[in-house]
Motif scaffolding. Structure first.
Motif, PDB file in Angstrom:
ATOM      1  N   PRO A  73      -5.804   7.594  -4.839  1.00  0.00           N
ATOM      2  CA  PRO A  73      -7.402   7.323  -4.921  1.00  0.00           C
ATOM      3  C   PRO A  73      -7.450   5.746  -5.368  1.00  0.00           C
ATOM      4  CG  PRO A  73      -7.141   9.368  -5.999  1.00  0.00           C
ATOM      5  CD  PRO A  73      -5.758   9.060  -5.712  1.00  0.00           C
ATOM      6  N   SER A  74      -6.840   5.251  -6.304  1.00  0.00           N
ATOM      7  CA  SER A  74      -6.814   4.045  -6.619  1.00  0.00           C
ATOM      8  C   SER A  74      -6.558   2.953  -5.792  1.00  0.00           C
ATOM      9  CB  SER A  74      -6.534   3.735  -8.123  1.00  0.00           C
ATOM     10  OG  SER A  74      -4.850   4.039  -8.105  1.00  0.00           O
ATOM     11  N   VAL A  75      -5.348   3.384  -5.019  1.00  0.00           N
ATOM     12  CA  VAL A  75      -4.601   2.379  -4.075  1.00  0.00           C
ATOM     13  C   VAL A  75      -5.868   2.186  -3.076  1.00  0.00           C
ATOM     14  CG1 VAL A  75      -2.874   2.006  -2.425  1.00  0.00           C
ATOM     15  CG2 VAL A  75      -2.583   3.061  -4.821  1.00  0.00           C
ATOM     16  N   ALA A  76      -6.316   3.220  -2.498  1.00  0.00           N
ATOM     17  CA  ALA A  76      -7.209   2.998  -1.368  1.00  0.00           C
ATOM     18  C   ALA A  76      -8.415   2.104  -1.705  1.00  0.00           C
ATOM     19  CB  ALA A  76      -7.933   4.483  -1.147  1.00  0.00           C
ATOM     20  N   LEU A  77      -9.119   2.415  -3.034  1.00  0.00           N
ATOM     21  CA  LEU A  77     -10.308   1.552  -3.517  1.00  0.00           C
ATOM     22  C   LEU A  77      -9.672   0.102  -3.731  1.00  0.00           C
ATOM     23  CD1 LEU A  77     -11.750   4.038  -5.840  1.00  0.00           C
ATOM     24  CD2 LEU A  77     -12.570   3.545  -3.762  1.00  0.00           C
ATOM     25  N   TYR A 113       1.080  -1.294  -0.106  1.00  0.00           N
ATOM     26  CA  TYR A 113      -0.011   0.046   0.119  1.00  0.00           C
ATOM     27  C   TYR A 113       0.888   1.206   0.044  1.00  0.00           C
ATOM     28  CZ  TYR A 113      -3.663   3.426   1.608  1.00  0.00           C
ATOM     29  OH  TYR A 113      -4.368   4.572   1.715  1.00  0.00           O
ATOM     30  N   GLY A 114       1.969   1.499   0.503  1.00  0.00           N
ATOM     31  CA  GLY A 114       2.918   2.531   0.943  1.00  0.00           C
ATOM     32  C   GLY A 114       3.554   2.730  -0.525  1.00  0.00           C
ATOM     33  N   ARG A 115       3.904   1.562  -1.253  1.00  0.00           N
ATOM     34  CA  ARG A 115       4.603   1.749  -2.229  1.00  0.00           C
ATOM     35  C   ARG A 115       3.528   2.353  -3.567  1.00  0.00           C
ATOM     36  NH1 ARG A 115       6.729  -3.545  -2.446  1.00  0.00           N
ATOM     37  NH2 ARG A 115       7.994  -3.866  -0.754  1.00  0.00           N
TER      38      ARG A 115
END
Length: 75
Positions: free
Chosen positions: A36-40, A27-29
């Protein structure tokens, strides 16, 4: 009694950190490039995993209950 919360926190860290560390690092990378797309993505993956675990647990519980209801030992 004051040591109980500290022991609980230590136990949770010891059990959860090894499983959560790879996801936190990924998630950090990914967050650096497109937040936004990483959170989703993270939310979606978490929900899928939780649902699959719940479904598996329910099916196992139903199978055990069915087997127990048919058993002469339990009745």
């Amino acid at each position: 009694m004051a040591a109980v919360p500290h022991m609980w926190v230590a136990m949770m860290v010891a059990m959860m950190f090894p499983a959560a560390a790879p996801m936190v690092l990924m998630y950090g990378r990914m967050r650096k490039s497109d937040p936004p797309s990483v959170a989703l993505f993270t939310c979606f993956v978490h929900r899928v995993v939780v649902r699959l675990r719940c479904r598996r647990s329910y099916l196992l519980s139903a199978a055990v209950e069915d087997a127990a209801s048919r058993s002469e030992w339990v009745a």
